[in-house]
Design an enzyme around this catalytic site. Structure first.
Site, PDB file in Angstrom:
ATOM      1  N   HIS A   1       6.859  -3.222  -3.857  1.00  0.00           N
ATOM      2  CA  HIS A   1       5.538  -2.770  -3.411  1.00  0.00           C
ATOM      3  C   HIS A   1       4.453  -3.818  -3.620  1.00  0.00           C
ATOM      4  O   HIS A   1       3.414  -3.776  -2.952  1.00  0.00           O
ATOM      5  CB  HIS A   1       5.167  -1.469  -4.128  1.00  0.00           C
TER       6      HIS A   1
ATOM      7  N   HIS B   1      -1.125   3.996   6.927  1.00  0.00           N
ATOM      8  CA  HIS B   1      -1.833   4.970   6.095  1.00  0.00           C
ATOM      9  C   HIS B   1      -2.440   6.063   6.974  1.00  0.00           C
ATOM     10  O   HIS B   1      -3.084   5.762   7.985  1.00  0.00           O
ATOM     11  CB  HIS B   1      -2.967   4.302   5.311  1.00  0.00           C
TER      12      HIS B   1
ATOM     13  N   ARG C   1       3.574  -5.473  -0.414  1.00  0.00           N
ATOM     14  CA  ARG C   1       2.706  -4.643   0.440  1.00  0.00           C
ATOM     15  C   ARG C   1       1.261  -4.766  -0.024  1.00  0.00           C
ATOM     16  O   ARG C   1       0.345  -4.962   0.789  1.00  0.00           O
ATOM     17  CB  ARG C   1       3.183  -3.197   0.367  1.00  0.00           C
TER      18      ARG C   1
ATOM     19  N   LYS D   1       6.214   7.301   7.136  1.00  0.00           N
ATOM     20  CA  LYS D   1       6.136   8.641   6.562  1.00  0.00           C
ATOM     21  C   LYS D   1       5.822   9.660   7.657  1.00  0.00           C
ATOM     22  O   LYS D   1       5.074   9.377   8.582  1.00  0.00           O
ATOM     23  CB  LYS D   1       5.063   8.692   5.475  1.00  0.00           C
TER      24      LYS D   1
ATOM     25  N   ARG E   1       6.739  -0.717   3.839  1.00  0.00           N
ATOM     26  CA  ARG E   1       7.338  -0.167   2.629  1.00  0.00           C
ATOM     27  C   ARG E   1       8.810  -0.564   2.563  1.00  0.00           C
ATOM     28  O   ARG E   1       9.463  -0.789   3.578  1.00  0.00           O
ATOM     29  CB  ARG E   1       7.216   1.353   2.602  1.00  0.00           C
TER      30      ARG E   1
ATOM     31  N   TYR F   1      -7.894  -1.674  -1.189  1.00  0.00           N
ATOM     32  CA  TYR F   1      -7.734  -3.124  -1.092  1.00  0.00           C
ATOM     33  C   TYR F   1      -9.063  -3.847  -0.981  1.00  0.00           C
ATOM     34  O   TYR F   1      -9.152  -5.036  -1.295  1.00  0.00           O
ATOM     35  CB  TYR F   1      -6.805  -3.465   0.078  1.00  0.00           C
TER      36      TYR F   1
END
Length: 331
Positions: A277, A303, A280, A202, A178, A312
């Site tokens: 993004h 993730h 990514r 995150k 990110r 994806y």
């Protein structure tokens, strides 16, 4: 709970149009404590915290206009009324889903913290999000972008801005990280002997991500020829550990990088992509196209849910179908 030092400022900046909260310290204190919870217990990113603040502040302003002066006075009817008002102002389904999620998290925290006796959002239905497949650059477009920036560097080998841009593009596409993770990288994050780097994602979770050789070459050019030009401009003369810095010698921010990428992307044919993004999305899609295991892609992207990564696989199927329809004579 880890308490902040007395020198840290935690009072949230209220979004425009929500000045009514200044008149009610009960709601303001609740919001300030909620921000502390998100920052020091949940380790949410500044971007995520800002989104929560915006949603909760807007709702509290609405609740005040409806006559509520205590959190205990808020019920499911008031929550639904606010969401209905957002819908009436043309909020998208994705926005409504985010608003609902913010309220659930806030009131769950408030109940656990003893600010309310019952959570009004327990029976709140969650609006379904709109499903949009992410925009993806194909391999030729990625190469075209890299070639264009490389040509500009060949014309001026010491152009710090283009040296940084090339390194950013190569790293984003090579790793799929990110933009917020990229700007938090330090020089010490890179392990050149193993061609990897450490990323703090995150929830303050750390992961190790591999780097391709072209990305390492571009990074070396930036560190040896570009970064020193800007590093000396640091007004405080202090050592800046950041891998990517701006013209003033300080850590680059996401907005700067995003704007540079958008300008570069506007020169690419057959795409309206902008920002960071898309790299990514492209990295993940090309990995899946190349046969990478979906769980490996999940780990690379950081993730927490496999369902997020599986988008994806849908992108790859759609790309395959489009190629088939264009190329096969009996499609």
């Amino acid at each position: 709970m880890k308490q902040p030092s007395q020198h840290q400022t935690l009072s949230p900046t209220l979004p425009l149009g929500a000045q009514a909260l200044d008149q009610d310290r009960v709601f303001v204190r609740a919001l300030e404590n909620f921000v502390r919870y998100l920052k020091y217990e949940k380790f949410r990113s500044p971007h995520t915290i800002a989104a929560y603040q915006q949603d909760i502040t807007a709702f509290m302003a609405f609740a005040l206009r409806q006559g509520a002066r205590e959190l205990e006075e808020i019920d499911i009817t008031m929550v639904r009324s606010w969401l209905a008002s957002q819908h009436a102002h043309n909020a998208s389904r994705n926005s409504l889903a985010r608003h609902s999620s913010s309220l659930r998290v806030f009131f769950a925290w408030a109940e656990e913290d003893g600010l309310i006796t019952a959570n009004p959002t327990l029976i709140l239905a969650n609006p379904k999000r709109e499903k949009h497949l992410p925009e993806v650059l194909n391999e030729q477009q990625i190469q075209q972008l890299i070639d264009q920036v490389s040509q500009q560097i060949a014309h001026d080998p010491n152009d710090a801005k283009n040296l940084r841009l090339l390194a950013v593009i190569e790293i984003l596409y090579s790793s799929g990280i990110r933009i917020s993770e990229l700007t938090q990288l330090d020089l010490s994050s890179i392990n050149r002997s193993e061609n990897t780097f450490r990323v703090i994602g995150k929830g303050n979770k750390e992961r190790v991500v591999p780097l391709g050789k072209p990305a390492l070459r571009a990074l070396s050019q930036w560190v040896t020829r570009g970064r020193p030009q800007w590093f000396k401009n640091n007004p405080q003369g202090r050592v800046e550990p950041a891998l990517f810095i701006g013209p003033r010698g300080r850590r680059a921010n996401s907005r700067q990088i995003r704007e540079d990428l958008t300008r570069a992307l506007h020169s690419i044919e057959n795409t309206e992509a902008s920002g960071a993004h898309v790299f990514r999305h492209s990295a993940a899609t090309h990995l899946v196209d190349g046969g990478a295991d979906i769980r490996t892609v999940q780990e690379l992207l950081g993730h927490s849910s496999l369902a997020t990564t599986q988008i994806y696989t849908h992108v790859s199927v759609e790309r395959l179908t489009n190629t088939y329809n264009k190329a096969h004579p009996r499609a």
